[in-house]
Design an enzyme around this catalytic site. Structure first.
Site, short mmCIF file in Angstrom:
data_model
loop_
_atom_site.label_atom_id
_atom_site.label_comp_id
_atom_site.label_asym_id
_atom_site.label_seq_id
_atom_site.Cartn_x
_atom_site.Cartn_y
_atom_site.Cartn_z
N ASP A 1 -5.56 2.76 -3.78
CA ASP A 1 -6.84 2.74 -3.06
C ASP A 1 -7.04 3.95 -2.16
OD1 ASP A 1 -4.98 1.99 -1.15
OD2 ASP A 1 -6.08 0.23 -0.45
N ARG A 2 -5.98 4.71 -1.87
CA ARG A 2 -6.11 5.88 -1.00
C ARG A 2 -5.98 7.17 -1.82
NH1 ARG A 2 -3.81 4.29 4.85
NH2 ARG A 2 -3.87 2.03 4.62
N LYS B 1 -11.46 0.14 -0.97
CA LYS B 1 -11.47 1.60 -1.11
C LYS B 1 -10.89 1.94 -2.47
CE LYS B 1 -7.55 1.67 2.15
NZ LYS B 1 -7.87 0.50 3.00
N ASP C 1 -1.96 6.72 -3.38
CA ASP C 1 -0.90 5.93 -2.77
C ASP C 1 -0.38 4.87 -3.73
OD1 ASP C 1 -3.04 4.17 -2.73
OD2 ASP C 1 -2.52 3.32 -0.78
N ASP D 1 -0.77 1.59 -4.21
CA ASP D 1 -1.64 0.64 -4.90
C ASP D 1 -2.96 1.23 -5.36
OD1 ASP D 1 -2.51 0.82 -2.20
OD2 ASP D 1 -3.50 -1.13 -2.35
N SER E 1 0.81 -1.22 0.00
CA SER E 1 0.00 0.00 0.00
C SER E 1 0.84 1.27 0.00
CB SER E 1 -0.98 -0.02 1.18
OG SER E 1 -1.89 1.03 1.12
N HIS E 2 0.74 2.05 1.06
CA HIS E 2 1.41 3.34 1.15
C HIS E 2 2.79 3.24 1.78
CE1 HIS E 2 -0.72 2.44 4.79
NE2 HIS E 2 -0.04 3.34 5.46
#
Length: 564
Positions: free
Chosen positions: A296-297, A393, A292, A294, A121-122
């Site tokens: 999703d954010r 998300k 981010d 991947d 992710s982030h």
């Protein structure tokens, strides 16, 4: 290609005790996957073995990653092991790249039994960064606790794994590749797909692209600035926002995915997206967003760097939800937020008489509600927003939702936000993170704090900050009873709740790759229209330190963490 069937081998292995997936899968430093013998293979086998053999045989699975270092190496292993374990078909994004929202979309489109996502992710990437593996189930969402616990238990006793070591895949070429395996009646198929197309098609059915195109490239178009932070979403931004909706090519920056995210931390917040913040402060752009690693954010900014907190973002979308055609057709079933997220969404739900759910952190809890037809829109304070179109998300979805609101209301980001505060009040919200804390010390602190706040003498205590007095209404360790399956999630965070709805929350987070992270949240509600323009950091800090002064023992422990 060699015509002889590929050999399937069974390789002995030794289990590891530390492969328990967290809310976002298994995350470790890259060197852990590289240096520990069969560490990757063990976890992939445990994941595949968690699927009933009858369901796995001949099934379809989806694989995609955010492009970080070790992504393609891991995908080759996953392909070899999926083939050996009876999976019939894999759908993989070109070059192994596919955003987390897109993986969810493709799982649902192809009616796959699940998907394996390679992302942290982030978190930072590169040889010295983090790597992660997450399993999503057939609904397209993260595996629930029962599944992740099964994976963990298998990983503790694993003795062997199955693999086709000679299988070699071309990740760059679109189309189908088939492989004959020994003792298999049907060939194993891998389909390399355009990473963007299925996801883009889905968005076309949610939003009015003609309206958005007019907003971004029409006679009175706004100027936008989108930062993909060298993560997976770069190609999506270029294809959808620039090529299809007409925003100039130079409105999208850092759109080439890189294994180390350009040496940056791919976390869309005011600290790590500082370049975007500075460019927005110049006043030449009307709308800004960052994503981010991947995809999703998201972070939303208005002109001159006007910051929209994630908690406010989901509340604004909720208040303007019928600006999005999808909800005009589908209706609105319910709203939800994670427990640490501010109560801004609650205010909208109360005013609109729409059911609100408060869940533990983790998108899987939202997915359960969505599958039961109870939830339409949800969000987390950690820059995550989404709806029931998928079970993750979705950063780009949130941006298009905001642009739809701007197009409908013909207002700026700041005007929309200020009008919202005037209507519903403002939740001043701040978060403090203490990272890489010794896990034993963190657990001890949480236990000590729980004793303090659950003491009956704590209820009713008053704390005055400036002209406002906060009286403790209740305190607890948040527990969630899932209304769909009846499962109970305990010990989800300590809450101090005041009579006006303001809150202070303490929570241990499990999405890092080393140590523990203690997160402290301050959520202060203000309905006085003359007091909704204060600095949220100053506002929250004053409340936090006042109460920590009262909890001297806690404050001493936190100071120890700061020095560690």
């Amino acid at each position: 290609m060699d015509e002889s069937p590929l050999q399937v081998l069974t390789i002995p292995t030794t289990p590891y005790p530390d492969q328990r997936p967290g809310t976002s899968g298994l995350r470790k430093k890259v060197y852990v996957f590289q240096s520990k013998r069969n560490y990757l293979h063990n976890f992939i086998q445990s994941t595949l073995s968690s699927i009933d053999l009858r369901d796995r045989q001949g099934s379809t699975m989806v694989v995609g990653g955010d492009g970080r270092y070790f992504n393609t190496t891991a995908i080759q292993v996953i392909v070899q092991m999926a083939a050996a374990n009876g999976v019939g078909r894999l759908v993989i994004g070109q070059n192994g790249i596919m955003s987390t929202p897109a993986v969810s979309c493709v799982i649902r489109k192809f009616k796959a039994i699940g998907g394996i996502l390679l992302t942290a992710s982030h978190n930072p990437g590169g040889p010295d960064g983090d790597f992660g593996i997450k399993f999503n189930i057939a609904n397209g969402g993260p595996a629930p606790e029962a599944v992740t616990e099964k994976i963990f238990q298998i990983s503790r006793t694993i003795e062997e794994y199955a693999i086709c070591p000679e299988l070699r895949l071309d990740l760059a070429t679109l189309g189908k590749q088939t492989f004959d395996l020994e003792n298999k009646f049907k060939p194993f198929t891998v389909e390399i797909v355009d990473s963007v197309e299925s996801y883009a098609n889905m968005l076309r059915n949610i939003f009015d692209f003609a309206v958005l195109k007019e907003l971004l490239s029409g006679e009175n178009h706004i100027r936008i600035r989108l930062d993909a932070m060298h993560g997976v979403l770069g190609p999506y931004v270029k294809k959808i926002l620039c090529e299809e909706l007409g925003s100039p090519a130079n409105s999208a920056i850092n759109c080439v995915p890189q294994e180390d995210f350009g040496g940056r931390h791919p976390d869309p917040n005011l600290t790590y997206a500082a370049d975007l913040v500075e460019s927005m402060k110049s006043g030449q752009y009307d709308f800004g967003a960052a994503f981010d690693g991947d995809g999703d954010r998201n972070m939303i900014l208005g002109k001159h760097g006007f910051f929209i907190s994630p908690s406010d973002s989901v509340a604004v979308i909720a208040a303007n939800i019928f600006c999005i055609p999808y909800f005009q057709h589908m209706g609105v079933r319910g709203f939800a937020r994670s427990m640490p997220t501010s109560g801004a969404l609650d205010n909208v739900a109360k005013a609109t008489k729409i059911q609100l759910y408060e869940t533990p952190t983790g998108w899987k809890f939202f997915g359960n509600l969505m599958d039961a037809g109870r939830l339409s829109l949800c969000g987390e304070e950690s820059f995550g927003t989404g709806s029931d179109h998928i079970r993750e998300k979705d950063g780009l979805w949130a941006v298009l939702a905001w642009l739809s609101i701007l197009a409908t209301r013909k207002q700026s980001v700041e005007e929309v936000m200020i009008e919202h505060w005037k209507t519903y009040g403002r939740n001043y919200y701040t978060r403090y993170d203490y990272e890489e804390v010794d896990i034993d010390a963190a657990v001890e602190m949480m236990l000590e704090l729980e004793v303090i706040i659950l003491d009956k003498a704590f209820i009713g205590q008053k704390f005055t900050v400036g002209e406002k007095t906060y009286e403790v209404d209740r305190a607890d360790n948040f527990e969630y009873n899932d209304p769909v399956d009846g499962s109970i999630s305990r010990n989800q965070g300590l809450r101090i709740i005041f009579k006006d709805g303001s809150r202070i929350i303490f929570r241990l987070s499990g999405t890092g790759s080393s140590g523990a992270t203690i997160r402290l949240y301050v959520d202060s509600y203000e309905k006085d229209i003359n007091k909704i323009f204060q600095d949220p950091q100053v506002h929250g800090r004053s409340i936090f330190y006042l109460i920590c002064h009262h909890l001297l023992h806690l404050l001493q422990l936190i100071n120890v963490f700061r020095r560690s």
